[in-house]
Design a protein around this motif. Structure first.
Motif, PDB file in Angstrom:
ATOM      1  N   PRO A 193       0.854  -1.178   0.000  1.00  0.00           N
ATOM      2  CA  PRO A 193       0.000   0.000   0.000  1.00  0.00           C
ATOM      3  C   PRO A 193       0.900   1.241   0.000  1.00  0.00           C
ATOM      4  CG  PRO A 193      -0.604  -1.531   1.761  1.00  0.00           C
ATOM      5  CD  PRO A 193       0.714  -1.983   1.214  1.00  0.00           C
ATOM      6  N   TYR A 194       0.660   2.188  -0.903  1.00  0.00           N
ATOM      7  CA  TYR A 194       1.563   3.354  -0.927  1.00  0.00           C
ATOM      8  C   TYR A 194       0.868   4.694  -1.124  1.00  0.00           C
ATOM      9  CZ  TYR A 194       1.496   2.480  -6.075  1.00  0.00           C
ATOM     10  OH  TYR A 194       1.144   2.276  -7.374  1.00  0.00           O
ATOM     11  N   ILE A 195      -0.450   4.707  -1.024  1.00  0.00           N
ATOM     12  CA  ILE A 195      -1.149   5.981  -1.174  1.00  0.00           C
ATOM     13  C   ILE A 195      -1.109   6.722   0.179  1.00  0.00           C
ATOM     14  CG2 ILE A 195      -3.336   7.067  -1.843  1.00  0.00           C
ATOM     15  CD1 ILE A 195      -2.257   5.393  -4.102  1.00  0.00           C
ATOM     16  N   LYS A 196      -0.805   8.025   0.114  1.00  0.00           N
ATOM     17  CA  LYS A 196      -0.796   8.818   1.368  1.00  0.00           C
ATOM     18  C   LYS A 196      -2.198   8.820   1.958  1.00  0.00           C
ATOM     19  CE  LYS A 196       2.696  12.235   0.012  1.00  0.00           C
ATOM     20  NZ  LYS A 196       2.652  12.539  -1.421  1.00  0.00           N
ATOM     21  N   LYS A 197      -2.231   8.714   3.286  1.00  0.00           N
ATOM     22  CA  LYS A 197      -3.519   8.615   3.981  1.00  0.00           C
ATOM     23  C   LYS A 197      -4.535   9.657   3.501  1.00  0.00           C
ATOM     24  CE  LYS A 197      -4.417   6.851   8.546  1.00  0.00           C
ATOM     25  NZ  LYS A 197      -4.464   5.552   7.904  1.00  0.00           N
ATOM     26  N   ASP A 198      -4.090  10.923   3.443  1.00  0.00           N
ATOM     27  CA  ASP A 198      -5.093  11.947   3.119  1.00  0.00           C
ATOM     28  C   ASP A 198      -5.347  12.106   1.620  1.00  0.00           C
ATOM     29  OD1 ASP A 198      -2.623  12.954   2.905  1.00  0.00           O
ATOM     30  OD2 ASP A 198      -3.097  14.957   3.669  1.00  0.00           O
ATOM     31  N   VAL A 199      -4.665  11.321   0.806  1.00  0.00           N
ATOM     32  CA  VAL A 199      -4.950  11.361  -0.638  1.00  0.00           C
ATOM     33  C   VAL A 199      -6.044  10.332  -0.970  1.00  0.00           C
ATOM     34  CG1 VAL A 199      -3.955  10.888  -2.923  1.00  0.00           C
ATOM     35  CG2 VAL A 199      -2.669  12.215  -1.247  1.00  0.00           C
ATOM     36  N   ILE A 200      -6.217   9.365  -0.064  1.00  0.00           N
ATOM     37  CA  ILE A 200      -7.183   8.295  -0.337  1.00  0.00           C
ATOM     38  C   ILE A 200      -8.567   8.859  -0.641  1.00  0.00           C
ATOM     39  CG2 ILE A 200      -8.403   6.345   0.747  1.00  0.00           C
ATOM     40  CD1 ILE A 200      -5.823   5.273   1.528  1.00  0.00           C
ATOM     41  N   LYS A 201      -8.933   9.905   0.094  1.00  0.00           N
ATOM     42  CA  LYS A 201     -10.285  10.432  -0.133  1.00  0.00           C
ATOM     43  C   LYS A 201     -10.433  11.139  -1.484  1.00  0.00           C
ATOM     44  CE  LYS A 201      -9.462  14.442   2.934  1.00  0.00           C
ATOM     45  NZ  LYS A 201      -8.168  14.041   3.491  1.00  0.00           N
ATOM     46  N   THR A 202      -9.321  11.377  -2.163  1.00  0.00           N
ATOM     47  CA  THR A 202      -9.409  12.024  -3.475  1.00  0.00           C
ATOM     48  C   THR A 202      -9.340  10.998  -4.626  1.00  0.00           C
ATOM     49  OG1 THR A 202      -7.035  12.311  -3.783  1.00  0.00           O
ATOM     50  CG2 THR A 202      -8.168  14.019  -2.530  1.00  0.00           C
ATOM     51  N   LEU A 203      -9.176   9.728  -4.304  1.00  0.00           N
ATOM     52  CA  LEU A 203      -9.107   8.712  -5.364  1.00  0.00           C
ATOM     53  C   LEU A 203     -10.464   8.601  -6.068  1.00  0.00           C
ATOM     54  CD1 LEU A 203      -7.249   5.782  -3.538  1.00  0.00           C
ATOM     55  CD2 LEU A 203      -6.279   7.380  -5.205  1.00  0.00           C
ATOM     56  N   GLN A 204     -10.437   8.074  -7.294  1.00  0.00           N
ATOM     57  CA  GLN A 204     -11.703   7.854  -8.011  1.00  0.00           C
ATOM     58  C   GLN A 204     -12.661   7.076  -7.124  1.00  0.00           C
ATOM     59  OE1 GLN A 204     -10.976   5.535 -11.529  1.00  0.00           O
ATOM     60  NE2 GLN A 204      -9.072   6.632 -11.891  1.00  0.00           N
ATOM     61  N   ILE A 205     -13.918   7.417  -7.250  1.00  0.00           N
ATOM     62  CA  ILE A 205     -14.927   6.822  -6.387  1.00  0.00           C
ATOM     63  C   ILE A 205     -14.963   5.291  -6.510  1.00  0.00           C
ATOM     64  CG2 ILE A 205     -16.820   7.206  -8.043  1.00  0.00           C
ATOM     65  CD1 ILE A 205     -18.377   8.025  -5.370  1.00  0.00           C
ATOM     66  N   GLU A 206     -14.727   4.805  -7.732  1.00  0.00           N
ATOM     67  CA  GLU A 206     -14.760   3.343  -7.939  1.00  0.00           C
ATOM     68  C   GLU A 206     -13.692   2.632  -7.121  1.00  0.00           C
ATOM     69  OE1 GLU A 206     -14.731   1.309 -11.771  1.00  0.00           O
ATOM     70  OE2 GLU A 206     -16.442   2.565 -12.319  1.00  0.00           O
ATOM     71  N   ILE A 207     -12.534   3.286  -6.992  1.00  0.00           N
ATOM     72  CA  ILE A 207     -11.451   2.705  -6.192  1.00  0.00           C
ATOM     73  C   ILE A 207     -11.787   2.872  -4.710  1.00  0.00           C
ATOM     74  CG2 ILE A 207      -9.013   2.894  -5.570  1.00  0.00           C
ATOM     75  CD1 ILE A 207      -8.427   3.853  -8.389  1.00  0.00           C
ATOM     76  N   ARG A 208     -12.092   4.093  -4.342  1.00  0.00           N
ATOM     77  CA  ARG A 208     -12.294   4.462  -2.939  1.00  0.00           C
ATOM     78  C   ARG A 208     -13.424   3.673  -2.296  1.00  0.00           C
ATOM     79  NH1 ARG A 208     -15.077   9.427  -2.127  1.00  0.00           N
ATOM     80  NH2 ARG A 208     -14.584   9.867  -4.278  1.00  0.00           N
ATOM     81  N   GLU A 209     -14.475   3.458  -3.046  1.00  0.00           N
ATOM     82  CA  GLU A 209     -15.636   2.816  -2.421  1.00  0.00           C
ATOM     83  C   GLU A 209     -15.719   1.319  -2.639  1.00  0.00           C
ATOM     84  OE1 GLU A 209     -19.247   4.910  -3.104  1.00  0.00           O
ATOM     85  OE2 GLU A 209     -18.556   6.541  -1.799  1.00  0.00           O
ATOM     86  N   HIS A 210     -14.879   0.789  -3.515  1.00  0.00           N
ATOM     87  CA  HIS A 210     -15.019  -0.643  -3.809  1.00  0.00           C
ATOM     88  C   HIS A 210     -13.767  -1.468  -3.582  1.00  0.00           C
ATOM     89  CE1 HIS A 210     -19.073  -0.219  -5.459  1.00  0.00           C
ATOM     90  NE2 HIS A 210     -18.660   0.972  -5.857  1.00  0.00           N
ATOM     91  N   GLU A 211     -12.595  -0.857  -3.639  1.00  0.00           N
ATOM     92  CA  GLU A 211     -11.377  -1.656  -3.456  1.00  0.00           C
ATOM     93  C   GLU A 211     -10.958  -1.591  -1.981  1.00  0.00           C
ATOM     94  OE1 GLU A 211      -8.820  -2.421  -6.714  1.00  0.00           O
ATOM     95  OE2 GLU A 211      -9.510  -0.637  -7.770  1.00  0.00           O
ATOM     96  N   PRO A 212     -10.210  -2.600  -1.522  1.00  0.00           N
ATOM     97  CA  PRO A 212      -9.857  -2.645  -0.092  1.00  0.00           C
ATOM     98  C   PRO A 212      -8.851  -1.540   0.267  1.00  0.00           C
ATOM     99  CG  PRO A 212      -8.794  -4.425  -1.298  1.00  0.00           C
ATOM    100  CD  PRO A 212      -9.664  -3.731  -2.274  1.00  0.00           C
ATOM    101  N   LEU A 213      -9.254  -0.642   1.143  1.00  0.00           N
ATOM    102  CA  LEU A 213      -8.387   0.498   1.476  1.00  0.00           C
ATOM    103  C   LEU A 213      -7.104   0.054   2.176  1.00  0.00           C
ATOM    104  CD1 LEU A 213     -10.972   3.241   2.420  1.00  0.00           C
ATOM    105  CD2 LEU A 213      -9.861   2.777   0.234  1.00  0.00           C
ATOM    106  N   ASP A 214      -7.181  -1.073   2.889  1.00  0.00           N
ATOM    107  CA  ASP A 214      -5.974  -1.599   3.537  1.00  0.00           C
ATOM    108  C   ASP A 214      -4.861  -1.861   2.539  1.00  0.00           C
ATOM    109  OD1 ASP A 214      -7.338  -1.615   5.813  1.00  0.00           O
ATOM    110  OD2 ASP A 214      -7.525  -3.797   6.013  1.00  0.00           O
ATOM    111  N   ALA A 215      -5.243  -2.148   1.298  1.00  0.00           N
ATOM    112  CA  ALA A 215      -4.237  -2.460   0.284  1.00  0.00           C
ATOM    113  C   ALA A 215      -3.701  -1.188  -0.372  1.00  0.00           C
ATOM    114  CB  ALA A 215      -4.831  -3.385  -0.775  1.00  0.00           C
ATOM    115  N   LEU A 216      -4.246  -0.036   0.012  1.00  0.00           N
ATOM    116  CA  LEU A 216      -3.843   1.230  -0.611  1.00  0.00           C
ATOM    117  C   LEU A 216      -3.146   2.179   0.363  1.00  0.00           C
ATOM    118  CD1 LEU A 216      -7.205   1.876  -2.501  1.00  0.00           C
ATOM    119  CD2 LEU A 216      -5.014   1.338  -3.581  1.00  0.00           C
ATOM    120  N   ASP A 217      -3.535   2.101   1.640  1.00  0.00           N
ATOM    121  CA  ASP A 217      -3.121   3.094   2.626  1.00  0.00           C
ATOM    122  C   ASP A 217      -1.686   2.884   3.102  1.00  0.00           C
ATOM    123  OD1 ASP A 217      -2.806   4.768   4.769  1.00  0.00           O
ATOM    124  OD2 ASP A 217      -4.725   4.267   5.704  1.00  0.00           O
ATOM    125  N   GLY A 218      -0.812   3.778   2.670  1.00  0.00           N
ATOM    126  CA  GLY A 218       0.600   3.665   3.042  1.00  0.00           C
ATOM    127  C   GLY A 218       1.003   4.572   4.191  1.00  0.00           C
TER     128      GLY A 218
END
Ligand code: GLN
Length: 285
Positions: A193-218
């Motif tokens: 996971p390598y996305i900055k915590k506060d950038v997660i909320k700016t990701l495309q809605i399809e990613i943010r609302e459907h993919e596992p955030l644990d796998a993104l949050d760095g």
């Protein structure tokens, strides 16, 4: 309804999404277990009611934002089809760069000529990286550790599907916790996971609302996992062994710095097809 009518229905349903025609055809083909070409050649064929119902269910999932690959439960990567589930990230084409550069690096350093090569992957998700590497090198074994039990199961299923199960040792646990003793690998690979915590909320809605955030949050600066993997993994890497990461588009220098300060040399950053930093590879001194 006929195939033709269902395609028209789907295109209408999905008019708020990016690929209404393609996705409608993929969903219809998935339920009918037919290629897209078959649909086009059999437009007047009428569809059984229970299948029509299933197709409409999937169209409505897609309409409300479920990524198409979670509906089809498959994604192509390195020319192979992998099972995916909503518990893991959908494979990204960019990750092929990590696999390709690591294959090159193993060949350039002649590590592939050893009788047995050992790799460790942290966070395999659906197993795409390990399985692609195992297909490339028949003398390779990999230990893959994931904290997520469904990722473990999925990686196992995909390794069976692609005939490399016997060379992939999948272990449930965070980072290197399930690697004990004096194991020394020839490489460690991870797409953490390598996305900055506060950038997660700016990701495309399809990613943010459907993919596992644990796998993104760095974490705060997106670098938590690089620091942890370099810190804990170096004990399990041979001298001259390779550390290979997928990274975010603006993390090349930062990840290089993490590795530089921890006993790595020949550190290179590789770009993706969009010209952005995507991969870092270094060698343990
Ligand atoms: N590339 C992924 C994305 O843009 C992020 C993958 C990761 O954090 N490992 O969603």
């Amino acid at each position: 309804m006929t195939i033709k009518e269902l395609i028209a229905f789907g295109m209408d349903e999905l008019s708020n999404t990016q690929n209404p025609r393609l996705d409608s055809e993929l969903i219809i083909g998935y339920v009918l277990q037919k290629e897209r070409l078959y649909l086009i050649l059999n437009l007047e064929e009428s569809i059984e009611e229970n299948k029509e119902k299933k197709i409409k269910e999937y169209l409505s999932l897609r309409k409300s934002g479920t990524p198409i690959h979670y509906i089809l439960k498959e994604r192509e990567f390195m020319g192979m089809d992998f099972l995916v589930e909503k518990s893991v990230l959908i494979p990204r084409p960019d990750t092929e760069i990590l696999v390709e550069e690591l294959i090159k690096e193993l060949k350039d350093s002649n590590l592939n000529e050893k009788k047995d090569i050992l790799g460790i992957e942290i966070g395999p998700g659906s197993g795409i990286i390990s399985i692609s590497l195992l297909k490339e090198f028949s003398n390779l074994k990999i230990i893959a550790c994931d904290i997520n039990p469904s990722a473990i199961e999925l990686t196992r299923k995909n390794s069976i599907r692609h005939g490399v199960k016997d060379r992939l040792d999948v272990r449930e646990g965070s980072l290197f916790h399930k690697i004990e003793g004096n194991i020394k690998a020839d490489f460690i690979v991870s797409n953490p996971p390598y996305i900055k915590k506060d950038v997660i909320k700016t990701l495309q809605i399809e990613i943010r609302e459907h993919e596992p955030l644990d796998a993104l949050d760095g974490g705060e600066d997106g670098l938590d996992f690089y620091r942890a993997i370099v810190r804990d993994g170096s004990n399990f890497l041979n001298k001259g062994g390779i550390m290979a990461f997928e990274i975010g588009y603006d993390q090349g220098e930062a990840v290089k710095t993490v590795m530089n300060g921890s006993g790595y040399e020949d550190i290179s950053v590789y770009k993706d097809l969009a010209g952005l930093d995507r991969v870092v590879i270094g060698r343990k001194i």
